[in-house]
Scaffold this motif. Structure first.
Motif, PDB file in Angstrom:
ATOM      1  N   GLU A 237      17.884  -7.760   2.831  1.00 56.04           N
ATOM      2  CA  GLU A 237      18.309  -6.848   2.403  1.00 56.04           C
ATOM      3  C   GLU A 237      19.486  -6.355   3.574  1.00 56.04           C
ATOM      4  O   GLU A 237      19.096  -6.546   4.972  1.00 56.04           O
ATOM      5  N   ARG A 238      20.418  -5.735   3.272  1.00 52.57           N
ATOM      6  CA  ARG A 238      21.343  -5.327   4.366  1.00 52.57           C
ATOM      7  C   ARG A 238      21.398  -3.622   4.361  1.00 52.57           C
ATOM      8  O   ARG A 238      21.157  -3.156   3.200  1.00 52.57           O
ATOM      9  N   LEU A 239      22.057  -3.258   5.363  1.00 51.87           N
ATOM     10  CA  LEU A 239      22.524  -1.740   5.242  1.00 51.87           C
ATOM     11  C   LEU A 239      23.737  -1.311   4.522  1.00 51.87           C
ATOM     12  O   LEU A 239      24.234  -2.192   4.211  1.00 51.87           O
ATOM     13  N   PRO A 240      23.748  -0.027   4.055  1.00 52.79           N
ATOM     14  CA  PRO A 240      24.974   0.232   3.388  1.00 52.79           C
ATOM     15  C   PRO A 240      26.224  -0.292   3.782  1.00 52.79           C
ATOM     16  O   PRO A 240      27.127  -0.717   3.117  1.00 52.79           O
ATOM     17  N   LYS A 241      26.465  -0.014   5.219  1.00 48.76           N
ATOM     18  CA  LYS A 241      27.727  -0.437   5.696  1.00 48.76           C
ATOM     19  C   LYS A 241      27.744  -1.745   6.559  1.00 48.76           C
ATOM     20  O   LYS A 241      28.825  -1.938   7.426  1.00 48.76           O
TER      21      LYS A 241
END
Length: 376
Positions: A237-241
């Motif tokens: 999973e990645r952060l929004p930005k």
């Protein structure tokens, strides 16, 4: 005739003596410069005879080298001599000519972190004596190493500190502490070597144990942690930005389909050489592993065969074996005994009956029965 022969002999002796003197006496217009420490002789006379030597130039060069060597040997015989094991040895003076080095001048050894800190703070090393007074033994002993002063490893009794666990082994704790100190010193030594050779430290990809990390180090640590999964970070999973991770793997490079005929010819010839060679290339590691596997399989087969031979076929095998004609309490199967003892009985109480009273749960062929099977 006799007078002539004597005169000829005398003339020949004079010529031989002159040749001998000529062999050890060499005249030069300019004296040679000698460096006896390096066994060096420098001849500054112009080679006028070599210019007009013609076909005899090789002989002239040999004669010139012989004369200069003779002068150098004459200078050596003028040096003071010593006799060493029935041999006469000349004592050479210090060399005066500086010869060039075979290898470059070694670079100064880089300073360690402690040396850099000491130079920055102006700390000067204090030289300590190797021997110190040992009050326990009452004598001077070494400061470090074997039989050193105040050697705590020789104590047979250790006082347990007040804040320590009374059941803890203090001797083992002391040994473990020493191992940790040795490991720490070795780690610092390897770090100094890596810093001196400008190599990347092993822990550069992660966090340092000191707790002082920069933004780049934290980002590198996060990147390494994300790609450390089985999917190489594909499903993380990645952060929004957050940006997509940059793939740092190596790309496969294929040979061009046309153009490089020399490389193709070389590869094809190498392949033919390997195929036609009488002694093929042997992978020693793979052959050794294969031999070890075959030996293990043979030993396992032998053990399996021996274990099968050890098993007895039939007869009494023990409390858990099968026995025909024995009490069921001993694991036997008995035919024709009472059912209460585990025997199989044809006809009778609880047994299988071909003809008998149906009321006793026997099987009866034909007729009416209660609880039995009826044959149509």
């Amino acid at each position: 005739m006799e007078g002539q022969s004597v005169e000829e002999l005398l003339a020949k002796a004079e010529r031989d003596e002159a040749e001998k003197l000529q062999r050890i006496t060499v005249h030069k217009e300019l004296e040679l410069e000698f460096d006896l420490g390096n066994l060096l002789a420098s001849d500054r006379n112009p080679p006028t005879g070599l210019r007009h030597a013609g076909p005899t130039q090789e002989a002239e060069l040999r004669a010139l080298a012989r004369d200069n060597t003779q002068l150098l040997i004459n200078q050596l015989w003028q040096l003071p001599t010593d006799r060493v094991e029935e041999a006469l040895v000349a004592r050479l003076p210090e060399p005066t000519t500086r010869l060039p080095r075979e290898k470059p001048v070694p670079r100064p050894r880089p300073l360690t972190r402690w040396q850099q800190f000491a130079r920055l703070k102006g700390i000067r090393p204090k030289k300590k004596t190797n021997l110190v007074w040992d009050e326990g033994s009452g004598q001077w002993r070494r400061r470090w190493g074997y039989q050193r002063a105040r050697d705590d490893t020789k104590e047979w009794l250790i006082e347990v500190p007040g804040n320590a666990d009374p059941m803890e082994d203090q001797f083992a704790k002391r040994i473990q502490a020493k191992k940790e100190r040795v490991a720490k010193n070795e780690l610092n030594r390897l770090r100094n070597l890596a810093r001196a050779h400008k190599r990347q430290l092993p822990s550069a990809a992660g966090l340092h144990p000191t707790g002082h990390q920069s933004k780049e180090e934290l980002g590198r640590a996060v990147q390494v942690a994300k790609v450390s999964t089985a999917s190489v970070g594909r499903f993380q999973e990645r952060l929004p930005k957050e940006k997509a991770p940059r793939v740092s793997g190596k790309k496969r490079k294929f040979q061009p389909l046309f153009g490089d005929f020399a490389a193709e010819k070389k590869s094809q010839l190498e392949m033919l050489r390997i195929m036609n060679s009488k002694k093929p290339q042997l992978d020693v590691t793979r052959a050794t592993n294969k031999q070890m596997r075959e030996e293990d399989q043979e030993e396992a087969a032998k053990r399996r065969k021996m274990s099968q031979k050890g098993k007895r076929k039939g007869g009494r095998q023990g409390p858990g074996g099968k026995r025909k004609g024995g009490p069921p309490s001993q694991g036997g199967t008995r035919k024709g005994g009472p059912p209460s003892q585990g025997g199989k009985r044809k006809g009778g109480l609880g047994g299988k009956m071909n003809s008998g009273r149906p009321g006793l749960s026997g099987k009866r062929k034909g007729g009416q029965h209660q609880g039995g099977k009826r044959r149509k």
